[in-house]
Design a protein around this motif. Structure first.
Motif, PDB file in Angstrom:
ATOM      1  N   PRO A  45       0.812  -1.203   0.000  1.00  0.00           N
ATOM      2  CA  PRO A  45       0.000   0.000   0.000  1.00  0.00           C
ATOM      3  C   PRO A  45       0.860   1.275   0.000  1.00  0.00           C
ATOM      4  O   PRO A  45       1.938   1.309   0.591  1.00  0.00           O
ATOM      5  N   ILE A  46       0.320   2.302  -0.653  1.00  0.00           N
ATOM      6  CA  ILE A  46       1.028   3.573  -0.795  1.00  0.00           C
ATOM      7  C   ILE A  46       0.227   4.671  -0.097  1.00  0.00           C
ATOM      8  O   ILE A  46      -0.994   4.746  -0.236  1.00  0.00           O
ATOM      9  N   VAL A  47       0.937   5.513   0.645  1.00  0.00           N
ATOM     10  CA  VAL A  47       0.343   6.693   1.280  1.00  0.00           C
ATOM     11  C   VAL A  47       0.963   7.913   0.610  1.00  0.00           C
ATOM     12  O   VAL A  47       2.183   8.077   0.643  1.00  0.00           O
ATOM     13  N   GLN A  48       0.121   8.735  -0.017  1.00  0.00           N
ATOM     14  CA  GLN A  48       0.592   9.936  -0.701  1.00  0.00           C
ATOM     15  C   GLN A  48       0.130  11.166   0.066  1.00  0.00           C
ATOM     16  O   GLN A  48      -1.029  11.276   0.449  1.00  0.00           O
ATOM     17  N   VAL A  70      -3.740  10.506   0.803  1.00  0.00           N
ATOM     18  CA  VAL A  70      -4.442   9.491   0.017  1.00  0.00           C
ATOM     19  C   VAL A  70      -3.792   8.134   0.298  1.00  0.00           C
ATOM     20  O   VAL A  70      -2.571   7.994   0.191  1.00  0.00           O
ATOM     21  N   VAL A  71      -4.606   7.169   0.677  1.00  0.00           N
ATOM     22  CA  VAL A  71      -4.139   5.804   0.945  1.00  0.00           C
ATOM     23  C   VAL A  71      -4.617   4.927  -0.211  1.00  0.00           C
ATOM     24  O   VAL A  71      -5.814   4.896  -0.515  1.00  0.00           O
ATOM     25  N   ARG A  72      -3.676   4.228  -0.853  1.00  0.00           N
ATOM     26  CA  ARG A  72      -3.993   3.337  -1.979  1.00  0.00           C
ATOM     27  C   ARG A  72      -3.572   1.906  -1.622  1.00  0.00           C
ATOM     28  O   ARG A  72      -2.468   1.693  -1.128  1.00  0.00           O
ATOM     29  N   VAL A  73      -4.480   0.964  -1.900  1.00  0.00           N
ATOM     30  CA  VAL A  73      -4.194  -0.450  -1.659  1.00  0.00           C
ATOM     31  C   VAL A  73      -4.594  -1.247  -2.895  1.00  0.00           C
ATOM     32  O   VAL A  73      -5.366  -0.774  -3.734  1.00  0.00           O
ATOM     33  N   ALA A  74      -4.083  -2.468  -2.994  1.00  0.00           N
ATOM     34  CA  ALA A  74      -4.492  -3.357  -4.079  1.00  0.00           C
ATOM     35  C   ALA A  74      -5.973  -3.684  -3.922  1.00  0.00           C
ATOM     36  O   ALA A  74      -6.492  -3.770  -2.803  1.00  0.00           O
ATOM     37  N   GLU A  75      -6.648  -3.859  -5.030  1.00  0.00           N
ATOM     38  CA  GLU A  75      -8.083  -4.148  -5.015  1.00  0.00           C
ATOM     39  C   GLU A  75      -8.382  -5.404  -4.198  1.00  0.00           C
ATOM     40  O   GLU A  75      -9.410  -5.500  -3.528  1.00  0.00           O
ATOM     41  N   SER A  76      -7.459  -6.352  -4.199  1.00  0.00           N
ATOM     42  CA  SER A  76      -7.656  -7.604  -3.450  1.00  0.00           C
ATOM     43  C   SER A  76      -7.718  -7.390  -1.935  1.00  0.00           C
ATOM     44  O   SER A  76      -8.216  -8.249  -1.211  1.00  0.00           O
ATOM     45  N   THR A  77      -7.225  -6.257  -1.459  1.00  0.00           N
ATOM     46  CA  THR A  77      -7.281  -5.942  -0.023  1.00  0.00           C
ATOM     47  C   THR A  77      -8.722  -5.761   0.431  1.00  0.00           C
ATOM     48  O   THR A  77      -9.057  -6.058   1.574  1.00  0.00           O
ATOM     49  N   LEU A  82      -8.907  -1.440   3.310  1.00  0.00           N
ATOM     50  CA  LEU A  82      -8.580  -0.048   2.999  1.00  0.00           C
ATOM     51  C   LEU A  82      -9.028   0.871   4.123  1.00  0.00           C
ATOM     52  O   LEU A  82      -8.263   1.720   4.581  1.00  0.00           O
ATOM     53  N   ASN A  83     -10.258   0.696   4.579  1.00  0.00           N
ATOM     54  CA  ASN A  83     -10.780   1.560   5.643  1.00  0.00           C
ATOM     55  C   ASN A  83      -9.978   1.426   6.927  1.00  0.00           C
ATOM     56  O   ASN A  83      -9.726   2.407   7.629  1.00  0.00           O
ATOM     57  N   SER A  84      -9.561   0.210   7.235  1.00  0.00           N
ATOM     58  CA  SER A  84      -8.763  -0.030   8.434  1.00  0.00           C
ATOM     59  C   SER A  84      -7.411   0.688   8.337  1.00  0.00           C
ATOM     60  O   SER A  84      -6.985   1.371   9.278  1.00  0.00           O
ATOM     61  N   LEU A  85      -6.731   0.540   7.194  1.00  0.00           N
ATOM     62  CA  LEU A  85      -5.433   1.194   7.015  1.00  0.00           C
ATOM     63  C   LEU A  85      -5.580   2.710   6.978  1.00  0.00           C
ATOM     64  O   LEU A  85      -4.796   3.429   7.603  1.00  0.00           O
TER      65      LEU A  85
END
Length: 151
Positions: A45-48, A70-77, A82-85
């Motif tokens: 995951p990437i945090v921008q 902006v927090v980006r994760v793979a769709e499989s997550t 995503l909400n947790s991260l």
């Protein structure tokens, strides 16, 4: 009578330095500019972190830096992951107020402790539209009140 030069730390550098030190293994990359497409999937995951147009401030006392994270994760997550991260990243952003973050020197500012007076007007993470269909993204905003460097 000449007024002293007042320098403020780079708000993006303050937030990325803070988040890198706290998120560790929870994220693959904390940045201001997204990595090139070839490296992107391996870094998720990437945090921008981006500075947005900010409200005026009393330049002698503090700088108000309106930030978007902006927090980006793979769709499989999945959306729950995503909400947790995004919630974890938001919690670390919120406690930045009242802290000193030691940042490296830039071309135009010295290295040293950047003081964040407080964090205000932070929103909760919400869905963020991303053009990459293999990702899920969420973002939040908040304002940092930065004190000037002591030079």
């Amino acid at each position: 009578m000449a007024l002293p030069v007042i320098l403020y730390p780079d708000a993006e550098l303050v937030v990325t330095t803070w988040l890198r030190g706290r998120l560790g293994a929870h994220v693959g990359h904390v940045c201001t500019d997204l990595p090139v497409p070839d490296r992107f999937p391996a870094l998720l995951p990437i945090v921008q972190v981006n500075r947005l147009p900010s409200p005026p401030a009393d330049r002698r006392v503090h700088d108000i830096a309106r930030m978007q994270v902006v927090v980006r994760v793979a769709e499989s997550t999945g959306r729950p992951g995503l909400n947790s991260l995004a919630g974890l990243v938001g919690a670390h952003f919120a406690v930045l107020g009242g802290s000193q973050v030691t940042i490296p020197a830039t071309d135009h500012t010295p290295a040293g402790p950047a003081t964040v007076g407080c964090v205000r007007r932070q929103t909760n993470p919400s869905a963020y539209p991303d053009t990459n269909t293999n990702l899920l993204a969420a973002s939040f905003t908040g304002e940092l009140y930065l004190r000037p460097f002591r030079v």
